[in-house]
Design a protein around this motif. Structure first.
Motif, PDB file in Angstrom:
ATOM      1  N   VAL A  15       0.835  -1.202   0.000  1.00 29.57           N
ATOM      2  CA  VAL A  15       0.000   0.000   0.000  1.00 29.57           C
ATOM      3  C   VAL A  15       0.874   1.258   0.000  1.00 29.57           C
ATOM      4  N   GLY A  16       2.014   1.211   0.667  1.00 26.93           N
ATOM      5  CA  GLY A  16       2.945   2.338   0.657  1.00 26.93           C
ATOM      6  C   GLY A  16       3.511   2.592  -0.730  1.00 26.93           C
ATOM      7  N   VAL A  21       3.668   6.039  -5.684  1.00 28.72           N
ATOM      8  CA  VAL A  21       3.427   6.264  -7.110  1.00 28.72           C
ATOM      9  C   VAL A  21       2.462   7.437  -7.301  1.00 28.72           C
ATOM     10  N   LEU A  22       1.398   7.475  -6.508  1.00 33.80           N
ATOM     11  CA  LEU A  22       0.429   8.574  -6.606  1.00 33.80           C
ATOM     12  C   LEU A  22       1.106   9.914  -6.306  1.00 33.80           C
ATOM     13  N   ARG A  23       1.941   9.950  -5.281  1.00 24.98           N
ATOM     14  CA  ARG A  23       2.650  11.195  -4.924  1.00 24.98           C
ATOM     15  C   ARG A  23       3.639  11.607  -6.008  1.00 24.98           C
ATOM     16  N   VAL A  29      -1.764  12.447  -1.014  1.00 28.11           N
ATOM     17  CA  VAL A  29      -2.337  11.193  -0.540  1.00 28.11           C
ATOM     18  C   VAL A  29      -2.303  11.139   0.986  1.00 28.11           C
ATOM     19  N   THR A  30      -3.422  10.761   1.590  1.00 33.74           N
ATOM     20  CA  THR A  30      -3.450  10.492   3.023  1.00 33.74           C
ATOM     21  C   THR A  30      -4.086   9.124   3.241  1.00 33.74           C
ATOM     22  N   TYR A  31      -3.511   8.377   4.181  1.00 36.68           N
ATOM     23  CA  TYR A  31      -4.038   7.059   4.525  1.00 36.68           C
ATOM     24  C   TYR A  31      -3.394   6.619   5.837  1.00 36.68           C
ATOM     25  N   GLN A  32      -3.986   5.625   6.456  1.00 35.62           N
ATOM     26  CA  GLN A  32      -3.443   5.041   7.678  1.00 35.62           C
ATOM     27  C   GLN A  32      -2.777   3.719   7.305  1.00 35.62           C
ATOM     28  N   VAL A  49      -7.222  -0.963   2.659  1.00 37.72           N
ATOM     29  CA  VAL A  49      -6.869   0.381   3.108  1.00 37.72           C
ATOM     30  C   VAL A  49      -7.532   1.411   2.204  1.00 37.72           C
ATOM     31  N   ALA A  50      -8.143   2.428   2.812  1.00 37.11           N
ATOM     32  CA  ALA A  50      -8.709   3.551   2.055  1.00 37.11           C
ATOM     33  C   ALA A  50      -7.664   4.650   1.972  1.00 37.11           C
ATOM     34  N   LEU A  51      -7.435   5.145   0.772  1.00 37.63           N
ATOM     35  CA  LEU A  51      -6.515   6.255   0.546  1.00 37.63           C
ATOM     36  C   LEU A  51      -7.322   7.430   0.013  1.00 37.63           C
ATOM     37  N   VAL A  52      -7.197   8.594   0.629  1.00 38.88           N
ATOM     38  CA  VAL A  52      -7.855   9.797   0.135  1.00 38.88           C
ATOM     39  C   VAL A  52      -6.828  10.533  -0.719  1.00 38.88           C
ATOM     40  N   VAL A  53      -7.205  10.771  -1.976  1.00 34.47           N
ATOM     41  CA  VAL A  53      -6.303  11.389  -2.943  1.00 34.47           C
ATOM     42  C   VAL A  53      -6.873  12.742  -3.338  1.00 34.47           C
TER      43      VAL A  53
END
Length: 91
Positions: A15-16, A21-23, A29-32, A49-53
């Motif tokens: 997930v990291g 890649v998104l960054r 990107v924010t996620y836990q 995992v939910a990622l808010v983009v």
């Protein structure tokens, strides 16, 4: 600023890599991150995992598609990514 929520399902360790890649493509990107526990001989831990983009300009969907495709090319078969009704891994 436009935002979308992606859902990642797959090995916790990757997930990291998706977030990176998104960054790299200019998305915020924010996620836990999931907790990872490993021991000898253990199967890879799976995570959801939910990622808010977020993106400060129009065109977030096209950029997300390109970023997810880039992730898929680098990390084949390492999780799936969904965005609402769109399933990038099936495109």
């Amino acid at each position: 600023m436009e935002s979308r929520t992606l859902t990642y399902r797959g090995p916790a360790a990757f997930v990291g890599a998706l977030a990176q890649v998104l960054r790299e493509d200019g998305l915020e990107v924010t996620y836990q991150p999931p907790e990872e526990y490993r021991s000898a001989g253990e199967v890879e831990q799976q995570a959801v995992v939910a990622l808010v983009v977020m993106y400060g300009k129009d065109g977030i969907d096209a950029l997300l598609r390109a970023s997810v495709e880039k992730y898929r090319q680098r990390f084949k078969d390492r999780g799936t990514v969904t965005l609402d009704d769109w399933q990038p891994d099936d495109d």
